[in-house]
Design an enzyme around this catalytic site. Sequence first.
Site, PDB file in Angstrom:
ATOM      1  N   SER A 148      32.325 -32.056  71.016  1.00 20.92           N
ATOM      2  CA  SER A 148      32.051 -31.745  72.368  1.00 20.92           C
ATOM      3  C   SER A 148      31.236 -33.238  72.753  1.00 20.92           C
ATOM      4  O   SER A 148      30.337 -33.667  72.209  1.00 20.92           O
ATOM      5  CB  SER A 148      31.225 -30.635  72.613  1.00 20.92           C
ATOM      6  OG  SER A 148      30.708 -30.598  74.020  1.00 20.92           O
ATOM      7  N   TYR A 161      23.643 -25.294  70.961  1.00 20.22           N
ATOM      8  CA  TYR A 161      24.851 -25.723  70.874  1.00 20.22           C
ATOM      9  C   TYR A 161      25.284 -27.370  70.915  1.00 20.22           C
ATOM     10  O   TYR A 161      25.877 -27.742  70.206  1.00 20.22           O
ATOM     11  CB  TYR A 161      25.640 -25.216  72.400  1.00 20.22           C
ATOM     12  CG  TYR A 161      27.007 -25.717  72.381  1.00 20.22           C
ATOM     13  CD1 TYR A 161      28.112 -25.001  71.309  1.00 20.22           C
ATOM     14  CD2 TYR A 161      27.364 -26.321  73.408  1.00 20.22           C
ATOM     15  CE1 TYR A 161      29.356 -25.468  71.550  1.00 20.22           C
ATOM     16  CE2 TYR A 161      28.915 -26.718  73.624  1.00 20.22           C
ATOM     17  CZ  TYR A 161      29.871 -26.349  72.699  1.00 20.22           C
ATOM     18  OH  TYR A 161      31.253 -26.629  72.848  1.00 20.22           O
TER      19      TYR A 161
END
Length: 273
Positions: A148, A161
Amino acid sequence: MNTATQASAEYRGTALVTGASSGIGAIYAQRLAQRGYDLVLVARDRTRLDALAERITNETHRSVEVLDADLGERASLARVETKLREDASITLLVNNAGIGTHTPLIASDVDHMTRMIDLNVTALTRLTYAAVPGFVARGHGAVINISSIVGIAPEILNGVYGGTKAFVLAFSQSLHHELASQGVRVQAVLPGATATDFWETGGLPLAQLDSAIVMSAPDMVDAALAGFENRELVTIPSLHDVAQWDAFESARRAMSSHLSSNTPAARYHVTSR
Ligand code: NAP
């Protein structure tokens, strides 16, 4: 791609796609079948996997197998590892399954954070370890790891995350360093905000994001696969000026030979005893 083209696409082996029941993974599955891959689809929701498998088989006439497994649970994860170790037709592993959240670190439930690490880091690592020895032995194979943009911009969402996605990027770079010469290709994909269930699941409805920063899942996957076909190690579909990534990466590489020394840097004013 029309149906005739899909049916005649050259056979490329089998792709095992995790998190294939929705979002980015479901699009990967469809696009890879169109490109000539048979599929193994992995996620927890058997009903959605079966529906997708039927649709892809009808559209592309490729063989599609479904493995329902909770990758956060060791016994189920082991079944998928066994599949990767024993099925020599598998030529591509797409490590896509993942969850995220936007809650601040201190306000987050630590058990939820460690479940995120179990899925985003531990499962991805174990599946890679299961697949790669066979790829090396056969002299070819590829791993696509979905990281990501928060892997390089951890201030944007929840930091655990971001940490998991930084792991995915670093792990991919290291795998490439170690395995490229043995015929194993690695790609890390760093999507920006992408329109999937990810946002709702993570507690931030997509409608609350500025639509100018949100890409559709088909566009994201098509760009990522174009990057894969161009043999990119790191693909950032939403970064328009690739010179920015190249400068970032060059600075990191230039610094790497200066990162270890027998002498503390002068700015710390340490006098050796
Ligand atoms: P999504 O639509 O929510 O898809 C997540 C997939 O992971 C689903 O197929 C889900 O299926 C599966 N999954 C979740 N927990 C699982 C578990 N314990 N075991 C097995 N499978 C599990 O979200 P997405 O956006 O497509 O996410 C795919 C990847 O893209 C993730 O790694 C995410 O971090 C990354 N990503 C997304 C964005 C974004 O903005 N959407 C941006 C950057 C990176 P089941 O519920 O059926 O198990």
